[in-house]
Design a protein around this motif. Sequence first.
Motif, PDB file in Angstrom:
ATOM      1  N   ALA A 166      32.493  74.703  63.765  1.00  0.00           N
ATOM      2  CA  ALA A 166      32.608  74.583  64.567  1.00  0.00           C
ATOM      3  C   ALA A 166      32.314  73.542  65.665  1.00  0.00           C
ATOM      4  CB  ALA A 166      34.175  74.074  64.471  1.00  0.00           C
ATOM      5  N   GLY A 167      31.653  75.021  66.613  1.00  0.00           N
ATOM      6  CA  GLY A 167      31.737  75.417  67.643  1.00  0.00           C
ATOM      7  C   GLY A 167      30.127  74.984  68.272  1.00  0.00           C
ATOM      8  N   ILE A 168      29.428  75.250  66.874  1.00  0.00           N
ATOM      9  CA  ILE A 168      28.250  74.753  67.632  1.00  0.00           C
ATOM     10  C   ILE A 168      27.415  73.646  67.170  1.00  0.00           C
ATOM     11  CG2 ILE A 168      25.777  75.657  66.023  1.00  0.00           C
ATOM     12  CD1 ILE A 168      27.144  78.363  65.543  1.00  0.00           C
ATOM     13  N   VAL A 169      28.040  72.634  66.230  1.00  0.00           N
ATOM     14  CA  VAL A 169      27.997  71.373  65.335  1.00  0.00           C
ATOM     15  C   VAL A 169      28.263  70.325  65.765  1.00  0.00           C
ATOM     16  CG1 VAL A 169      26.979  70.123  63.275  1.00  0.00           C
ATOM     17  CG2 VAL A 169      26.171  72.570  63.548  1.00  0.00           C
ATOM     18  N   PRO A 170      28.978  69.378  67.006  1.00  0.00           N
ATOM     19  CA  PRO A 170      30.437  69.043  66.843  1.00  0.00           C
ATOM     20  C   PRO A 170      30.266  67.539  65.317  1.00  0.00           C
ATOM     21  CG  PRO A 170      28.078  68.236  68.637  1.00  0.00           C
ATOM     22  CD  PRO A 170      27.445  69.135  67.568  1.00  0.00           C
ATOM     23  N   ASN A 171      31.748  67.814  65.441  1.00  0.00           N
ATOM     24  CA  ASN A 171      32.061  67.160  64.456  1.00  0.00           C
ATOM     25  C   ASN A 171      33.050  66.219  65.080  1.00  0.00           C
ATOM     26  OD1 ASN A 171      32.494  66.508  61.692  1.00  0.00           O
ATOM     27  ND2 ASN A 171      32.797  68.209  60.989  1.00  0.00           N
ATOM     28  N   PRO A 172      33.698  65.063  64.735  1.00  0.00           N
ATOM     29  CA  PRO A 172      34.466  63.789  64.942  1.00  0.00           C
ATOM     30  C   PRO A 172      35.665  64.971  63.893  1.00  0.00           C
ATOM     31  CG  PRO A 172      32.459  62.791  64.520  1.00  0.00           C
ATOM     32  CD  PRO A 172      32.155  63.861  64.177  1.00  0.00           C
ATOM     33  N   ARG A 173      36.927  64.274  64.740  1.00  0.00           N
ATOM     34  CA  ARG A 173      37.890  64.736  64.521  1.00  0.00           C
ATOM     35  C   ARG A 173      38.441  65.553  64.382  1.00  0.00           C
ATOM     36  NH1 ARG A 173      40.496  60.286  61.736  1.00  0.00           N
ATOM     37  NH2 ARG A 173      39.029  58.565  61.521  1.00  0.00           N
ATOM     38  N   MET A 174      37.978  66.526  65.229  1.00  0.00           N
ATOM     39  CA  MET A 174      38.003  68.355  65.167  1.00  0.00           C
ATOM     40  C   MET A 174      37.871  68.808  67.082  1.00  0.00           C
ATOM     41  SD  MET A 174      35.637  69.669  62.391  1.00  0.00           S
ATOM     42  CE  MET A 174      36.551  71.461  62.671  1.00  0.00           C
TER      43      MET A 174
ATOM     44  N   LEU B   9      26.377  67.841  52.813  1.00  0.00           N
ATOM     45  CA  LEU B   9      25.265  67.615  51.959  1.00  0.00           C
ATOM     46  C   LEU B   9      24.916  69.235  52.132  1.00  0.00           C
ATOM     47  CD1 LEU B   9      23.747  66.533  49.816  1.00  0.00           C
ATOM     48  CD2 LEU B   9      22.761  65.420  51.621  1.00  0.00           C
ATOM     49  N   LEU B  10      23.772  70.013  51.382  1.00  0.00           N
ATOM     50  CA  LEU B  10      23.396  71.166  51.542  1.00  0.00           C
ATOM     51  C   LEU B  10      23.971  72.706  52.092  1.00  0.00           C
ATOM     52  CD1 LEU B  10      20.002  70.224  52.157  1.00  0.00           C
ATOM     53  CD2 LEU B  10      21.132  70.270  49.714  1.00  0.00           C
ATOM     54  N   THR B  11      26.079  72.494  51.695  1.00  0.00           N
ATOM     55  CA  THR B  11      26.778  73.258  52.386  1.00  0.00           C
ATOM     56  C   THR B  11      27.439  73.561  52.089  1.00  0.00           C
ATOM     57  OG1 THR B  11      25.846  72.131  54.838  1.00  0.00           O
ATOM     58  CG2 THR B  11      27.302  74.015  54.847  1.00  0.00           C
TER      59      THR B  11
ATOM     60  N   ILE C  40      26.267  83.779  61.202  1.00  0.00           N
ATOM     61  CA  ILE C  40      26.615  82.448  61.071  1.00  0.00           C
ATOM     62  C   ILE C  40      26.046  81.585  59.735  1.00  0.00           C
ATOM     63  CG2 ILE C  40      25.937  80.060  62.313  1.00  0.00           C
ATOM     64  CD1 ILE C  40      24.726  81.517  64.858  1.00  0.00           C
ATOM     65  N   THR C  41      27.412  81.838  58.737  1.00  0.00           N
ATOM     66  CA  THR C  41      26.910  80.992  57.772  1.00  0.00           C
ATOM     67  C   THR C  41      27.121  80.087  57.417  1.00  0.00           C
ATOM     68  OG1 THR C  41      27.227  82.275  55.052  1.00  0.00           O
ATOM     69  CG2 THR C  41      28.912  82.488  57.115  1.00  0.00           C
ATOM     70  N   PRO C  42      27.435  79.311  56.561  1.00  0.00           N
ATOM     71  CA  PRO C  42      25.809  79.259  55.367  1.00  0.00           C
ATOM     72  C   PRO C  42      24.273  79.169  56.197  1.00  0.00           C
ATOM     73  CG  PRO C  42      26.779  77.444  55.023  1.00  0.00           C
ATOM     74  CD  PRO C  42      27.643  77.984  55.571  1.00  0.00           C
ATOM     75  N   PRO C  43      23.401  79.384  55.931  1.00  0.00           N
ATOM     76  CA  PRO C  43      22.135  79.684  56.379  1.00  0.00           C
ATOM     77  C   PRO C  43      22.050  77.895  56.910  1.00  0.00           C
ATOM     78  CG  PRO C  43      21.700  81.288  54.573  1.00  0.00           C
ATOM     79  CD  PRO C  43      23.063  80.059  54.564  1.00  0.00           C
ATOM     80  N   THR C  44      22.354  76.840  56.353  1.00  0.00           N
ATOM     81  CA  THR C  44      21.903  75.346  56.794  1.00  0.00           C
ATOM     82  C   THR C  44      22.804  75.166  58.173  1.00  0.00           C
ATOM     83  OG1 THR C  44      24.015  74.802  55.540  1.00  0.00           O
ATOM     84  CG2 THR C  44      22.168  73.946  54.550  1.00  0.00           C
ATOM     85  N   VAL C  45      23.568  76.198  58.481  1.00  0.00           N
ATOM     86  CA  VAL C  45      24.196  75.389  59.988  1.00  0.00           C
ATOM     87  C   VAL C  45      22.947  76.001  61.488  1.00  0.00           C
ATOM     88  CG1 VAL C  45      26.570  77.120  61.318  1.00  0.00           C
ATOM     89  CG2 VAL C  45      26.610  76.107  58.945  1.00  0.00           C
TER      90      VAL C  45
ATOM     91  N   VAL D  55      19.551  75.523  60.467  1.00  0.00           N
ATOM     92  CA  VAL D  55      19.351  74.888  60.135  1.00  0.00           C
ATOM     93  C   VAL D  55      19.632  73.558  61.257  1.00  0.00           C
ATOM     94  CG1 VAL D  55      17.816  72.903  59.130  1.00  0.00           C
ATOM     95  CG2 VAL D  55      18.558  75.660  58.345  1.00  0.00           C
ATOM     96  N   ALA D  56      20.996  73.406  61.316  1.00  0.00           N
ATOM     97  CA  ALA D  56      21.909  72.141  62.058  1.00  0.00           C
ATOM     98  C   ALA D  56      21.338  72.427  63.439  1.00  0.00           C
ATOM     99  CB  ALA D  56      23.224  71.544  61.676  1.00  0.00           C
ATOM    100  N   ARG D  57      22.052  74.162  63.806  1.00  0.00           N
ATOM    101  CA  ARG D  57      21.611  74.285  64.967  1.00  0.00           C
ATOM    102  C   ARG D  57      20.077  73.719  65.359  1.00  0.00           C
ATOM    103  NH1 ARG D  57      22.837  80.316  67.122  1.00  0.00           N
ATOM    104  NH2 ARG D  57      21.231  80.568  65.932  1.00  0.00           N
ATOM    105  N   ALA D  58      19.048  73.980  64.840  1.00  0.00           N
ATOM    106  CA  ALA D  58      17.661  74.143  65.803  1.00  0.00           C
ATOM    107  C   ALA D  58      17.343  72.597  65.713  1.00  0.00           C
ATOM    108  CB  ALA D  58      16.778  74.559  64.200  1.00  0.00           C
TER     109      ALA D  58
END
Length: 274
Positions: free
Chosen positions: A149-157, A208-210, A234-239, A241-244
């Motif tokens: 959550a500190g890497i990928v912004p997410n509403p409601r948190m 999806l995929l996570t 950082i886990t799982p690997p999709t995180v 991908v999302a960061r990149a």
Amino acid sequence: MGRSVRGARVLVTGATRGMGRLFAERAAAEGAAVLVLWGRDTAALDEVAGAVARPGLTVRTDAVDLDDLDALDAAARALLAELGTIDVLVNNAGVITSNAYFWELRPAETTHTLRVNTVAPMRLVGHFLPGMIEDAPRAKRILNVASAAGIVPNPRMSVYAASKAAMLTWSDTLRLEVEQAGHRHVAVTTFSPAYVGTGMFAGTRRILLTPELTPERAVDQAWRALLAGRANVITPPTVHVARAARGVLPPRAWDRLARFFGVHRSMDGFTGRR
């Protein structure tokens, strides 16, 4: 530190349930000499202490509310007076108060989240790191549990995400400072998982995929990284991908992609622990 914490003095925060309890069980199973368990619930601490007890292990429990910084300071000073220093610090405790939008949060919720998730770990490291540094060359480890959550912004948190983003950046900078100062026996590891099935994030929607991580899997990854002195997990690997993707895509394009994968609606049904 090798392959275990055998003979080490270990402190785990948030030790009464979820990942914290699993970290405590792992330390006991690997032969820690002293295991210090911090949490808010005295009865739950006693239950965990009984479950992990074994010959040769000293278990100490301290009922500490990490939102109360004066109590935290007092407990840390008392522990230092008894043990001199510790070898492993697991900053595991964390809170999220609701899935409300930021403007719907009470100011006290914001302060509480930031104190427990960010200020308290910093305060603890401030107490224990000087002794860890002085106790060279004995290996020392600090594990700071951040979040995807500190890497990928997410509403409601928003506040939770902010607290974990601060934790992540501080922790990795601390790692660099310790290395730059030449304290090679001290290693700082930052662990940033996506949703972990501890009950803290019950009701969240699938991304999806996570896949949701099991607590056992998350703790195993974090623990092995701690022992090895790895910088980041950082886990799982999709995180990754999302960061990149977020780094290279225009903001609106990233927003559309995140909505497609279900990131932005994952907290809608949140019913987890407050």
